[in-house]
Design an enzyme around this catalytic site. Structure first.
Site, PDB file in Angstrom:
ATOM      1  N   GLU A 172      -8.945  -1.776   3.625  1.00 27.00           N
ATOM      2  CA  GLU A 172      -9.274  -2.923   2.769  1.00 27.00           C
ATOM      3  C   GLU A 172      -8.838  -2.668   1.326  1.00 27.00           C
ATOM      4  OE1 GLU A 172     -13.432  -3.797   3.265  1.00 27.00           O
ATOM      5  OE2 GLU A 172     -13.210  -4.052   5.417  1.00 27.00           O
ATOM      6  N   LYS A 222     -23.089   0.122  10.854  1.00 26.21           N
ATOM      7  CA  LYS A 222     -21.751  -0.308  10.428  1.00 26.21           C
ATOM      8  C   LYS A 222     -20.768   0.828  10.234  1.00 26.21           C
ATOM      9  CE  LYS A 222     -20.606  -3.771   8.595  1.00 26.21           C
ATOM     10  NZ  LYS A 222     -20.430  -4.585   7.410  1.00 26.21           N
ATOM     11  N   LYS A 230       5.134  -0.468 -19.956  1.00 28.97           N
ATOM     12  CA  LYS A 230       4.683   0.753 -19.270  1.00 28.97           C
ATOM     13  C   LYS A 230       3.376   0.597 -18.488  1.00 28.97           C
ATOM     14  CE  LYS A 230       7.371   2.950 -22.511  1.00 28.97           C
ATOM     15  NZ  LYS A 230       7.365   1.664 -23.248  1.00 28.97           N
ATOM     16  N   ASN A 282      14.667   3.234 -29.550  1.00 32.20           N
ATOM     17  CA  ASN A 282      15.015   2.222 -28.537  1.00 32.20           C
ATOM     18  C   ASN A 282      15.816   2.825 -27.382  1.00 32.20           C
ATOM     19  OD1 ASN A 282      13.779   0.601 -30.356  1.00 32.20           O
ATOM     20  ND2 ASN A 282      15.597  -0.561 -30.948  1.00 32.20           N
ATOM     21  N   TYR A 317      16.099  -5.264 -28.667  1.00 36.17           N
ATOM     22  CA  TYR A 317      14.755  -4.713 -28.484  1.00 36.17           C
ATOM     23  C   TYR A 317      13.719  -5.564 -29.213  1.00 36.17           C
ATOM     24  CZ  TYR A 317      10.702  -1.667 -28.637  1.00 36.17           C
ATOM     25  OH  TYR A 317       9.423  -1.173 -28.505  1.00 36.17           O
ATOM     26  N   HIS A 333       0.347 -16.787  15.398  1.00 35.82           N
ATOM     27  CA  HIS A 333      -0.787 -17.604  14.929  1.00 35.82           C
ATOM     28  C   HIS A 333      -2.127 -16.918  15.196  1.00 35.82           C
ATOM     29  CE1 HIS A 333       2.195 -20.884  14.854  1.00 35.82           C
ATOM     30  NE2 HIS A 333       2.566 -20.399  16.025  1.00 35.82           N
ATOM     31  N   SER A 389     -22.528   1.544   5.797  1.00 35.26           N
ATOM     32  CA  SER A 389     -23.209   0.587   4.930  1.00 35.26           C
ATOM     33  C   SER A 389     -24.500   1.215   4.444  1.00 35.26           C
ATOM     34  CB  SER A 389     -23.502  -0.688   5.717  1.00 35.26           C
ATOM     35  OG  SER A 389     -24.577  -1.377   5.126  1.00 35.26           O
TER      36      SER A 389
END
Ligand code: ARG
Length: 471
Positions: free
Chosen positions: A303, A296, A338, A123, A330, A169, A290
């Site tokens: 992204e 493209k 993790k 622990n 614990y 906006h 693309s």
């Protein structure tokens, strides 16, 4: 990697650390389910470092003989090399990385290996490993953010006199210096580094010596272990020392904020690189095409960074939910800390790094921006403020300017191209000097208020940012 159960054995063959109290062997499927080796093997260096410090302290306090401590330390150092080189691969049947290393040590030096655990539980061991890991990863993230801040200052310098649209906006609002824009992100990432710095104070507290949670009957010198591990302070309360996962929650929440900042920035880049905006170009090296539409050019890296923000938020909710309502001290649930920690760390550090590289390879489309900002309605505020300078109350100035804007739209004429006669038909306060105010440079440079977008103010902000680069 998906672990598979080997053979059809019912129970496990390996002697588990805690097996002696039980009459029956632990079910193999239960062991597979509870094994964390596949994840926590990433902590092997921290684990060995922690064990060496503990054993060194034990021998200095004459809790174990010096000669045996030497054997243990040498064995541990060898195991570290073995894991690094791949000569020893921690196996899931060992339950966790701590046990895998201990079992390997037993193979090498016999039962003396067991002395490594005098006065220590897994622990306080796992809490120590996690803190050592956090110290390293905080440093890595901090360095990545420092490089991004450096780039943002350079961008601000390059583009300090380039005029872009400021938005509210997502509507064109007022022209601003591009330097001003880049420095706004500089400020965000600077705050992120301050947050990391503050977190470091709490991470830098050694939990080693708390044992299972109540302390030990052995004359441990926890302060010495702390020094050996380069921690700045020592835990106050052994129950808290093994139960605290706040530092993980704080770290992932900082990661979430960093990712939120990055994803806003990515959104700007994605929009601005589209042909609708066409304000900037991301270099080919960071764009994809693309498979079906040859024309493209996509901003996939931006992204993906924006997308990874979602998984980091998920990591935060994950750890918060694990810890919610856990009784002291614990609980095995905490082993599940993790995966979100490692995932958030990896996602955030790699995102900051790739984003920085991509941003270094973007260029503003200065010609187009100059043309667009020169003829845009975003200069309307300048007209209103012109009238205010001529002593008209702002509300009236706003109303008159609104009518002028509507006229400009109807007659499809940019504001700077309307005649003085037209302006005077709305208010006799207009004069020829109005046209000076209707240049984007003038709009920017008359913003004299603190921290504003005037070139002089941006120059001052660049100077202040430079000072903040190396605190
Ligand atoms: N693998 C465990 C973890 O990461 C180590 C601690 C095990 N302690 C215990 N009492 N079973 O949490």
């Amino acid at each position: 990697m998906i672990l598979k159960l080997m053979g059809s054995k019912k129970g496990t063959e390996k002697e588990l650390l805690w097996q002696s109290r039980f009459a029956e062997p632990f079910d193999r499927e239960a062991l597979l389910f509870s094994s964390s080796v596949d994840v926590d093997k990433a902590l092997y260096q921290e684990d060995i470092k922690g064990s060496i410090a503990h054993v060194t302290m034990l021998s200095e306090e004459a809790i174990i003989p010096v000669e045996e401590a030497r054997l243990i330390v040498e064995g541990l150092e060898e195991i570290e090399q073995e894991i690094t080189s791949g000569a020893f691969v921690p196996h899931w049947e060992d339950e966790d990385i701590h046990t895998a290393i201990e079992n390997r040590l037993k193979e090498k030096i016999g039962p003396i290996a067991g002395k490594m655990h005098s006065g220590r539980s897994r622990n306080d061991q796992v809490a120590t490993d996690t803190k050592l890991y956090l110290k390293g990863i905080i440093n890595e993230l901090d360095n990545a953010l420092a490089a991004l801040k450096q780039l943002l200052v350079e961008k601000a310098e390059t583009y300090r006199y380039t005029i872009i649209f400021g938005y509210t906006h997502l509507q064109r609002a007022q022209p601003v210096s591009a330097g001003h824009y880049y420095l706004s992100y500089f400020n965000m990432f600077h705050r992120d580094r301050e947050r990391l710095d503050d977190l470091l104070k709490r991470v830098d507290i050694s939990p080693l010596g708390a044992a299972a949670f109540a302390g030990s009957t052995l004359p441990l010198n926890a302060k010495r272990s702390m020094e050996l591990l380069d921690f700045g302070a020592l835990f106050e309360n052994s129950i808290d020392a093994v139960s605290d996962r706040d530092i993980i929650i704080e770290f992932i929440s900082i990661c979430s904020i960093v990712m939120m900042h990055l994803s806003r920035f990515c959104e700007d880049l994605i929009l601005w690189s589209s042909s609708e905006f066409d304000y900037l170009e991301i270099s080919d090296a960071f764009s994809t095409g693309s498979s079906i539409m040859p024309q493209k050019k996509n901003a996939d890296i931006a992204e993906l960074v924006r997308g990874k923000t979602g998984r980091v938020y998920g990591d935060l909710i994950n750890i918060l939910t694990i810890m919610k309502g856990l009784p002291l001290s614990y609980n095995r649930d905490m082993q599940e800390d993790k995966p979100p920690l490692f995932d958030a760390a990896k996602s955030t550090v790699s995102s900051v790094r790739i984003f920085t590289k991509m941003l270094a390879h973007t260029k503003l489309n200065e010609e187009r921006l100059a043309k667009l900002t020169g003829e845009d309605l975003s200069l309307a505020t300048e007209i209103a403020e012109y009238l205010v300078r001529k002593n008209l109350p702002f509300r009236d100035a706003h109303r008159i300017t609104g009518k002028i804007v509507s006229h400009a739209i109807e007659s499809a004429t940019p504001l700077p191209d309307l005649t003085l006669e037209t302006y005077r038909s709305f208010s006799k306060l207009f004069d020829n000097d109005l046209y000076d105010a209707l240049k984007p440079e003038a709009s920017i440079n008359t913003k004299l208020s603190h921290g504003s977008t005037s070139f002089a103010s941006v120059d001052m902000q660049i100077k202040a940012a430079r000072e903040k680069l190396n605190p």
